[in-house]
Design an enzyme around this catalytic site. Structure first.
Site, PDB file in Angstrom:
ATOM      1  N   PHE A 126       0.389   9.488   0.705  1.00  0.00           N
ATOM      2  CA  PHE A 126       0.800   8.267   1.391  1.00  0.00           C
ATOM      3  C   PHE A 126       2.185   8.491   2.019  1.00  0.00           C
ATOM      4  O   PHE A 126       3.068   9.057   1.364  1.00  0.00           O
ATOM      5  CB  PHE A 126       0.849   7.150   0.344  1.00  0.00           C
ATOM      6  CG  PHE A 126       1.009   5.775   0.903  1.00  0.00           C
ATOM      7  CD1 PHE A 126       0.024   5.210   1.699  1.00  0.00           C
ATOM      8  CD2 PHE A 126       2.134   5.023   0.608  1.00  0.00           C
ATOM      9  CE1 PHE A 126       0.165   3.924   2.197  1.00  0.00           C
ATOM     10  CE2 PHE A 126       2.284   3.735   1.100  1.00  0.00           C
ATOM     11  CZ  PHE A 126       1.295   3.191   1.898  1.00  0.00           C
ATOM     12  N   ASP A 203       0.498   9.748  -8.333  1.00  0.00           N
ATOM     13  CA  ASP A 203       0.512   8.378  -7.835  1.00  0.00           C
ATOM     14  C   ASP A 203      -0.921   7.837  -7.922  1.00  0.00           C
ATOM     15  O   ASP A 203      -1.817   8.301  -7.216  1.00  0.00           O
ATOM     16  CB  ASP A 203       1.020   8.326  -6.390  1.00  0.00           C
ATOM     17  CG  ASP A 203       1.216   6.884  -5.936  1.00  0.00           C
ATOM     18  OD1 ASP A 203       0.512   5.993  -6.439  1.00  0.00           O
ATOM     19  OD2 ASP A 203       2.074   6.651  -5.052  1.00  0.00           O
ATOM     20  N   TYR A 228      -1.157  -4.264  -6.969  1.00  0.00           N
ATOM     21  CA  TYR A 228      -1.722  -5.303  -6.095  1.00  0.00           C
ATOM     22  C   TYR A 228      -3.001  -4.872  -5.384  1.00  0.00           C
ATOM     23  O   TYR A 228      -3.510  -5.590  -4.551  1.00  0.00           O
ATOM     24  CB  TYR A 228      -0.674  -5.816  -5.093  1.00  0.00           C
ATOM     25  CG  TYR A 228       0.051  -4.764  -4.269  1.00  0.00           C
ATOM     26  CD1 TYR A 228      -0.581  -4.151  -3.195  1.00  0.00           C
ATOM     27  CD2 TYR A 228       1.367  -4.429  -4.549  1.00  0.00           C
ATOM     28  CE1 TYR A 228       0.083  -3.207  -2.432  1.00  0.00           C
ATOM     29  CE2 TYR A 228       2.042  -3.490  -3.784  1.00  0.00           C
ATOM     30  CZ  TYR A 228       1.397  -2.880  -2.729  1.00  0.00           C
ATOM     31  OH  TYR A 228       2.056  -1.947  -1.974  1.00  0.00           O
ATOM     32  N   LYS A 229      -3.512  -3.677  -5.698  1.00  0.00           N
ATOM     33  CA  LYS A 229      -4.761  -3.220  -5.079  1.00  0.00           C
ATOM     34  C   LYS A 229      -5.929  -3.568  -6.010  1.00  0.00           C
ATOM     35  O   LYS A 229      -6.243  -4.726  -6.175  1.00  0.00           O
ATOM     36  CB  LYS A 229      -4.632  -1.739  -4.757  1.00  0.00           C
ATOM     37  CG  LYS A 229      -3.559  -1.526  -3.678  1.00  0.00           C
ATOM     38  CD  LYS A 229      -3.171  -0.101  -3.424  1.00  0.00           C
ATOM     39  CE  LYS A 229      -2.111  -0.067  -2.328  1.00  0.00           C
ATOM     40  NZ  LYS A 229      -1.458   1.236  -2.209  1.00  0.00           N
ATOM     41  N   ARG A 378     -11.483   1.575   6.823  1.00  0.00           N
ATOM     42  CA  ARG A 378     -11.612   1.732   5.362  1.00  0.00           C
ATOM     43  C   ARG A 378     -12.357   0.531   4.815  1.00  0.00           C
ATOM     44  O   ARG A 378     -11.992  -0.611   5.087  1.00  0.00           O
ATOM     45  CB  ARG A 378     -10.235   1.779   4.700  1.00  0.00           C
ATOM     46  CG  ARG A 378      -9.491   3.066   4.880  1.00  0.00           C
ATOM     47  CD  ARG A 378      -8.310   3.159   3.909  1.00  0.00           C
ATOM     48  NE  ARG A 378      -7.496   1.948   3.869  1.00  0.00           N
ATOM     49  CZ  ARG A 378      -6.359   1.838   3.187  1.00  0.00           C
ATOM     50  NH1 ARG A 378      -5.918   2.858   2.471  1.00  0.00           N
ATOM     51  NH2 ARG A 378      -5.670   0.723   3.199  1.00  0.00           N
TER      52      ARG A 378
HETATM   53  C1  LIG Z   1      -0.162   1.310  -1.918  1.00  0.00           C
HETATM   54  C2  LIG Z   1       0.559   2.565  -2.176  1.00  0.00           C
HETATM   55  C3  LIG Z   1       1.942   2.555  -2.329  1.00  0.00           C
HETATM   56  C4  LIG Z   1       2.681   1.270  -2.163  1.00  0.00           C
HETATM   57  O1  LIG Z   1       4.047   1.410  -2.282  1.00  0.00           O
HETATM   58  P1  LIG Z   1       4.992   0.136  -2.277  1.00  0.00           P
HETATM   59  O2  LIG Z   1       6.250   0.650  -2.762  1.00  0.00           O
HETATM   60  O3  LIG Z   1       4.344  -0.924  -3.099  1.00  0.00           O
HETATM   61  O4  LIG Z   1       5.070  -0.349  -0.858  1.00  0.00           O
HETATM   62  C5  LIG Z   1       2.572   3.755  -2.608  1.00  0.00           C
HETATM   63  N1  LIG Z   1       1.866   4.898  -2.736  1.00  0.00           N
HETATM   64  C6  LIG Z   1       0.527   4.939  -2.594  1.00  0.00           C
HETATM   65  C7  LIG Z   1      -0.206   6.217  -2.775  1.00  0.00           C
HETATM   66  C8  LIG Z   1      -0.165   3.767  -2.297  1.00  0.00           C
HETATM   67  O5  LIG Z   1      -1.486   3.791  -2.159  1.00  0.00           O
END
Ligand SMILES: *Cc1c(COP(=O)(O)O)cnc(C)c1O
Length: 418
Positions: A126, A203, A228-229, A378
């Site tokens: 990400f 992660d 939050y996912k 997605r």
């Molecule tokens: C959703 C997601 C994030 C989100 O990071 P925030 O700090 O909450 O904005 C980070 N890393 C990955 C791999 C994600 O899927």
């Protein structure tokens, strides 16, 4: 595989987890929501939980509420999430955003390997993670090695293995890649990193709540993840950190706020880290958001991760069968791995006109998918509320948008948040 609507309905009838759909708020019964991998739906119980937190706790109990459940909430919720990711009590805590947590643990990890100069990651990671790893490398005089993906979908284990050597301090990867849903074998990859003497930082943002994670079995060192996912914790809900128990006393938190201080309320002038996961906290947690995470996590615990994973696999196999039958002939590509063990909780469908198709789905077809640059639609398959009939409808509407040319008027549009 039978890809009819009747088949979809039958799969819904046989679904052990079907009843969990009623646990979520649906004020929009026509909408097919395929974005639970970006922002999960609101659990009914969360509305009550937050109403109590606001009216009764903040409203009436005021500062006393810190001693009535607020102070321990980060650890209590951490223990619950530990049970979803194969970790033990006392190895997970909630605080801050995923990005901030990643910074803290990446820096702690790199500093724990002072003689080594490289952070290894991959090109599927990400962007926020990549930016943070770059910042950690810059701050510590290290460099980042980014293992490429030749098809944009997978990274072979051999490529990771080749990137690891006696200079690798940290291997930091997304367990499930945000675009393609490619999912690493955590046990094998952790073993490769350990063979090279490196620490691992996983992660789990896109895998927690959708993939069976076994942190303890893998012997994983460090981890972070989003709530939050698939955990349905609400927008901007605090993220979690995992540190394997034996490493906890050996790592230094780089943001040593008072919430990580031993005997915090003695107000000592010298810093002394707390024991356990509290030493990785920094400042006051966002209490309301933190309490908002609990009900979504409870629902997954009630459903059981084995059944949750089975449902995710069944939903995604159904989606892929629909792609093969109805979408591939129209120029749609499968941008996710075909093998279930290598896939997380969403399926990415590619198309030359993906963004225009995505906008047509949202504006005309009552489907809310998610788009990721450059050509990924997605489809998030959230195990507690996505039905097989929803997957069927989403695929049919994708087909209609292309067959009827409905996407054409959206070509060239680019919304601000996508
Ligand atoms: C959703 C997601 C994030 C989100 O990071 P925030 O700090 O909450 O904005 C980070 N890393 C990955 C791999 C994600 O899927």
């Amino acid at each position: 595989m039978d890809t009819s609507l009747e088949q979809a309905r039958q799969l819904d009838e046989q679904d052990d987890l079907a009843r969990f759909r009623d646990e979520f708020v649906f004020d929009d019964s026509e909408l097919i929501y395929m974005d639970g991998n970006s922002l999960g739906r609101l659990p009914q119980r969360t509305q009550e939980r937050l109403a109590i937190a606001v009216h009764d706790q903040w409203g009436r109990r005021l500062i006393r509420a810190w001693n009535e459940g607020w102070f321990e909430a980060s650890e209590r919720l951490g223990d619950k999430i530990a049970s979803l990711v194969g970790a033990e009590d006392g190895e997970v805590i909630l605080a801050d955003s995923t990005s901030v947590n990643l910074f803290k643990l990446a820096l702690a990890g790199v500093l724990a390997r002072p003689e080594r100069s490289v952070i290894v990651t991959d090109a599927l990671n990400f962007p926020s993670d990549l930016y943070i790893l770059q910042a950690v490398a810059q701050a510590t005089g290290r460099r980042v090695v980014m293992v490429p993906s030749h098809d944009g979908i997978r990274v072979p284990l051999e490529a990771i293995q080749q990137a690891l050597d006696d200079q690798t301090a940290l291997l930091a990867l997304s367990h499930t890649a945000f675009k393609s849903a490619f999912t690493y074998d955590m046990v094998r990859v952790t073993e490769l990193a350990h063979d090279a003497g490196a620490l691992t930082l996983w992660d789990m943002s896109h895998s927690v709540g959708a993939v069976a994670i076994e942190l303890a079995e893998a012997g994983a060192d460090l981890g972070v993840g989003c709530t939050y996912k698939y955990l349905n914790g609400g927008p901007g809900a605090p993220a979690f950190m995992y540190v394997r128990r034996d490493l906890q006393p050996r790592l230094a938190n780089p943001i040593t706020g008072w919430f990580s201080q031993r005997d915090q309320f003695d107000m000592q002038l010298r810093y002394k880290p707390a024991d356990g996961m509290r030493r990785f906290l920094s400042g006051t947690p966002p209490v309301l958001s933190l309490l908002g995470v609990e009900s979504g996590v409870d629902l997954l615990i009630e459903a059981g991760m084995d059944r949750v994973r089975q449902k995710v696999v069944a939903l995604s196999e159904f989606m892929i069968a629909l792609w093969e039958a109805d979408l591939e002939p129209l120029g749609f590509r499968l941008n996710s791995p075909k093998v279930a063990d290598e896939r997380g909780g969403h399926v990415s469908i590619g198309h030359e006109q993906a963004l225009a198709i995505d906008l047509a789905l949202i504006n005309e077809m009552d489907v809310l998918p998610d788009f990721r640059h450059p050509d990924n639609i997605r489809l998030g398959l959230s195990p507690l509320y996505t039905r097989f009939a929803d997957v069927f409808q989403a695929a049919q509407r994708l087909r209609v948008v292309v067959q009827e040319g409905r996407y054409k008027k959206y070509i060239g549009q680019r919304p601000e948040v996508i």
